[in-house]
Motif scaffolding. Structure first.
Motif, PDB file in Angstrom:
ATOM      1  N   HIS A 184       0.830  -1.206   0.000  1.00 51.86           N
ATOM      2  CA  HIS A 184       0.000   0.000   0.000  1.00 51.86           C
ATOM      3  C   HIS A 184       0.867   1.260   0.000  1.00 51.86           C
ATOM      4  O   HIS A 184       0.548   2.239  -0.668  1.00 51.86           O
ATOM      5  CB  HIS A 184      -0.960  -0.004   1.188  1.00 51.86           C
ATOM      6  CG  HIS A 184      -2.062  -0.980   1.028  1.00 51.86           C
ATOM      7  ND1 HIS A 184      -1.937  -2.299   1.394  1.00 51.86           N
ATOM      8  CD2 HIS A 184      -3.313  -0.854   0.509  1.00 51.86           C
ATOM      9  CE1 HIS A 184      -3.051  -2.930   1.124  1.00 51.86           C
ATOM     10  NE2 HIS A 184      -3.909  -2.079   0.569  1.00 51.86           N
ATOM     11  N   PRO A 242      -4.758   3.665  -0.270  1.00 50.24           N
ATOM     12  CA  PRO A 242      -5.346   3.614   1.070  1.00 50.24           C
ATOM     13  C   PRO A 242      -5.352   2.172   1.598  1.00 50.24           C
ATOM     14  O   PRO A 242      -5.412   1.217   0.810  1.00 50.24           O
ATOM     15  CB  PRO A 242      -6.771   4.138   0.870  1.00 50.24           C
ATOM     16  CG  PRO A 242      -7.039   4.013  -0.583  1.00 50.24           C
ATOM     17  CD  PRO A 242      -5.724   4.056  -1.291  1.00 50.24           C
ATOM     18  N   PRO A 243      -5.305   2.005   2.914  1.00 53.16           N
ATOM     19  CA  PRO A 243      -5.243   0.663   3.509  1.00 53.16           C
ATOM     20  C   PRO A 243      -6.394  -0.251   3.102  1.00 53.16           C
ATOM     21  O   PRO A 243      -6.228  -1.463   3.030  1.00 53.16           O
ATOM     22  CB  PRO A 243      -5.267   0.921   5.016  1.00 53.16           C
ATOM     23  CG  PRO A 243      -4.876   2.338   5.191  1.00 53.16           C
ATOM     24  CD  PRO A 243      -5.269   3.053   3.934  1.00 53.16           C
ATOM     25  N   GLU A 244      -7.560   0.328   2.822  1.00 48.48           N
ATOM     26  CA  GLU A 244      -8.715  -0.513   2.476  1.00 48.48           C
ATOM     27  C   GLU A 244      -8.717  -0.946   1.004  1.00 48.48           C
ATOM     28  O   GLU A 244      -9.513  -1.791   0.600  1.00 48.48           O
ATOM     29  CB  GLU A 244     -10.033   0.208   2.813  1.00 48.48           C
ATOM     30  CG  GLU A 244     -10.296   1.462   2.022  1.00 48.48           C
ATOM     31  CD  GLU A 244      -9.647   2.723   2.602  1.00 48.48           C
ATOM     32  OE1 GLU A 244      -9.878   3.788   2.019  1.00 48.48           O
ATOM     33  OE2 GLU A 244      -8.918   2.656   3.608  1.00 48.48           O
ATOM     34  N   ALA A 245      -7.808  -0.399   0.212  1.00 52.56           N
ATOM     35  CA  ALA A 245      -7.746  -0.765  -1.206  1.00 52.56           C
ATOM     36  C   ALA A 245      -7.219  -2.194  -1.350  1.00 52.56           C
ATOM     37  O   ALA A 245      -6.244  -2.582  -0.709  1.00 52.56           O
ATOM     38  CB  ALA A 245      -6.838   0.193  -1.966  1.00 52.56           C
ATOM     39  N   GLU A 246      -7.896  -2.963  -2.195  1.00 54.07           N
ATOM     40  CA  GLU A 246      -7.444  -4.327  -2.451  1.00 54.07           C
ATOM     41  C   GLU A 246      -6.316  -4.283  -3.487  1.00 54.07           C
ATOM     42  O   GLU A 246      -6.483  -3.745  -4.580  1.00 54.07           O
ATOM     43  CB  GLU A 246      -8.577  -5.206  -2.973  1.00 54.07           C
ATOM     44  CG  GLU A 246      -8.143  -6.629  -3.220  1.00 54.07           C
ATOM     45  CD  GLU A 246      -9.256  -7.524  -3.742  1.00 54.07           C
ATOM     46  OE1 GLU A 246      -8.972  -8.706  -3.948  1.00 54.07           O
ATOM     47  OE2 GLU A 246     -10.380  -7.036  -3.961  1.00 54.07           O
TER      48      GLU A 246
END
Length: 118
Positions: free
Chosen positions: A37, A43-47
């Motif tokens: 990341h 962003p941390p929530e991005a896969e």
């Protein structure tokens, strides 16, 4: 890429030149997970899916590729076989065939036929 005493991952299609390393492949995977990341400024929530291409001196890439391809085919066949076994057991049981005879027809154990019937 395997170096003398460690593994190194060099990102492709990423906005940096360097990479990450680990003494073992498991350590390398952990380092990649921790850095991906940041490397991509995501962003941390991005896969983010990482695909590894391995280079090991003295090992032709086709050896690993063929193994992985055959293993994937085996897993697909195994899944399909399990589904088909359930269908076959259900059809045999609906036709009044006993567990023992169903097991013999499908070359399975009686206990496996019972499991598939549940």
């Amino acid at each position: 890429m395997r170096k003398t005493d460690y593994w190194i991952a060099l990102p492709m299609d990423a906005p940096i030149e360097g990479g990450v390393s680990g003494d073992t492949l498991m350590e390398l995977y952990e380092e990649v997970e921790a850095a991906k990341h940041f490397i991509l400024d995501a962003p941390p929530e991005a896969e983010i899916v990482v695909t590894y291409l391995y280079e090991v001196a003295g090992v032709p890439p086709t050896v690993l590729d063929t193994y992985k391809e055959l293993r994937a085919q085996r897993d697909q066949v195994t899944a399909r076989l399990g589904e088909t076994a359930k269908e076959a057991v259900a059809a045999l049981r609906a036709a009044g065939v006993s567990v023992r005879d169903s097991a013999a027809l499908l070359e399975l154990s009686k206990s496996r036929v019972d499991q598939l019937s549940a």
